[in-house]
Design an enzyme around this catalytic site. Structure first.
Site, PDB file in Angstrom:
ATOM      1  N   THR A   9       0.851  -1.192   0.000  1.00 25.22           N
ATOM      2  CA  THR A   9       0.000   0.000   0.000  1.00 25.22           C
ATOM      3  C   THR A   9       0.887   1.243   0.000  1.00 25.22           C
ATOM      4  O   THR A   9       1.993   1.243   0.542  1.00 25.22           O
ATOM      5  CB  THR A   9      -0.934   0.032   1.212  1.00 25.22           C
ATOM      6  OG1 THR A   9      -0.181   0.261   2.414  1.00 25.22           O
ATOM      7  CG2 THR A   9      -1.703  -1.278   1.343  1.00 25.22           C
ATOM      8  N   GLY A  10       0.381   2.302  -0.609  1.00 25.47           N
ATOM      9  CA  GLY A  10       1.183   3.520  -0.725  1.00 25.47           C
ATOM     10  C   GLY A  10       2.451   3.283  -1.515  1.00 25.47           C
ATOM     11  O   GLY A  10       3.499   3.849  -1.211  1.00 25.47           O
ATOM     12  N   ASN A  12       3.368   4.213  -4.397  1.00 19.58           N
ATOM     13  CA  ASN A  12       3.698   5.161  -5.465  1.00 19.58           C
ATOM     14  C   ASN A  12       4.779   6.170  -5.090  1.00 19.58           C
ATOM     15  O   ASN A  12       5.190   6.969  -5.933  1.00 19.58           O
ATOM     16  CB  ASN A  12       2.442   5.922  -5.905  1.00 19.58           C
ATOM     17  CG  ASN A  12       1.792   6.678  -4.774  1.00 19.58           C
ATOM     18  OD1 ASN A  12       1.065   6.090  -3.987  1.00 19.58           O
ATOM     19  ND2 ASN A  12       2.045   7.967  -4.674  1.00 19.58           N
ATOM     20  N   GLY A  14       8.172   7.326  -1.993  1.00 17.50           N
ATOM     21  CA  GLY A  14       8.911   7.126  -0.758  1.00 17.50           C
ATOM     22  C   GLY A  14       9.257   5.686  -0.457  1.00 17.50           C
ATOM     23  O   GLY A  14       9.669   4.920  -1.325  1.00 17.50           O
ATOM     24  N   TYR A 166      -0.982  11.597  15.096  1.00 18.25           N
ATOM     25  CA  TYR A 166      -0.055  10.682  14.435  1.00 18.25           C
ATOM     26  C   TYR A 166       0.422   9.594  15.392  1.00 18.25           C
ATOM     27  O   TYR A 166       0.458   8.406  15.047  1.00 18.25           O
ATOM     28  CB  TYR A 166       1.138  11.444  13.872  1.00 18.25           C
ATOM     29  CG  TYR A 166       2.073  10.569  13.063  1.00 18.25           C
ATOM     30  CD1 TYR A 166       1.681  10.055  11.835  1.00 18.25           C
ATOM     31  CD2 TYR A 166       3.342  10.242  13.543  1.00 18.25           C
ATOM     32  CE1 TYR A 166       2.525   9.252  11.092  1.00 18.25           C
ATOM     33  CE2 TYR A 166       4.193   9.439  12.803  1.00 18.25           C
ATOM     34  CZ  TYR A 166       3.776   8.947  11.579  1.00 18.25           C
ATOM     35  OH  TYR A 166       4.615   8.136  10.846  1.00 18.25           O
TER      36      TYR A 166
END
Length: 284
Positions: A9-10, A12, A14, A166
């Protein structure tokens, strides 16, 4: 032996992109999950270029972890396409300076970082159980040490600040992994959480306004690269150690004891029950 199927996931940008590249280099078929099709396709092309010298097998699929409906629709597409899932890397994460909500009314950091991954993992559980020996890798953070679950107001409708939100979401990642390990103990699925280190990514920089970019540029020389930050996730996805029960929590590819609050089984069970109620995803 069948080609492993892995999902990030994520994927795309970093650490997510670096994780996709590292897993693709191992010969796996990697599903790069991105919210944005345009950024996702650009990341896929970069990953294909950097995964050589042999041909890499990377597929872009889209889902928005801030939307329970999007997660459910994605899971249906995944199950129709793949018979199993060998590795799930729950990497995506957001930081919001101001309080924001997902389309389901969740505070965005808790909604994406924890509840979105809770729902996604639950929806993909049949595919994980269908694999001979699956792994779930959850990217948490050392920020969990400053966190607590803010019951009865976990969505922080009163007294929001970015650190509180966070840190809560990263503690939730660890408590989710703790209870996940208990529930999957009699299966062939192993789950671990990790601290990637202080990594130079654009997490917390607003794409719309650019807010936060100056701080990011100022601090970037003192952080690890995204490639260095992805190393522990790749280690847990591919190594023998990642396939054993091992430790709950890792950093620098080594076991690390988290804060005591992250090992509280009662707190983990309470969070799990609340997460089921919030998302409607039941783990029977």
């Amino acid at each position: 032996m069948a080609q492993p199927i892995m999902l990030v996931t994520g994927g795309n940008a970093g650490m997510g992109l670096e994780t996709v590249i590292g897993l693709a280099r191992s010969g796996a078929r990697v599903v790069l999950l991105s919210r944005d099709p345009g950024r996702g396709e650009a990341a896929r092309e970069e990953a294909l270029r950097r995964s050589g010298p042999g041909p890499a097998d990377i597929e872009l699929m889209t889902a928005d972890l801030a939307s329970l409906a999007s997660i459910e629709a994605f899971a249906e597409r995944f199950h129709s396409r793949y018979p199993r899932l060998d590795v799930l890397v729950n990497n995506a994460g957001v930081v919001t300076i101001r309080r924001e909500e997902t389309e389901d009314g969740f505070e965005r950091m808790l909604g994406v970082n924890h509840l979105g991954h809770f729902a996604l993992t639950g929806r993909l559980l049949p595919a994980l159980l269908a694999a001979p020996a699956a792994r779930i890798v959850v990217v948490s953070s050392g920020a969990h040490k400053a966190g607590r679950i803010h019951d009865p107001d976990p969505h922080l409708r009163k007294g929001f600040n970015v650190v509180k939100g966070y840190a809560q979401s990263k503690l939730a990642n660890l408590l989710f992994t703790l209870e996940l390990r208990e529930r999957l103990r009699e299966t062939a699925v192993r789950a671990h959480a990790l601290h990637p280190g202080a990594v130079a990514t654009s997490l917390g920089v607003s794409r719309e306004t650019g807010f936060g970019r100056g701080v990011y540029k100022l601090l970037r020389p003192f952080f690890q690269t995204a490639e260095e930050g992805a190393a522990t996730a790749i280690h847990l996805a591919l190594s023998e150690e990642g396939g054993r029960e091992g430790s709950l929590y890792y950093a620098d590819s080594k076991p690390l004891r988290p804060a005591a609050k992250a090992e509280d089984l009662d707190a983990a069970r309470r969070l799990w029950a609340w997460s089921e109620q919030q998302t409607g995803v039941r783990w029977d």
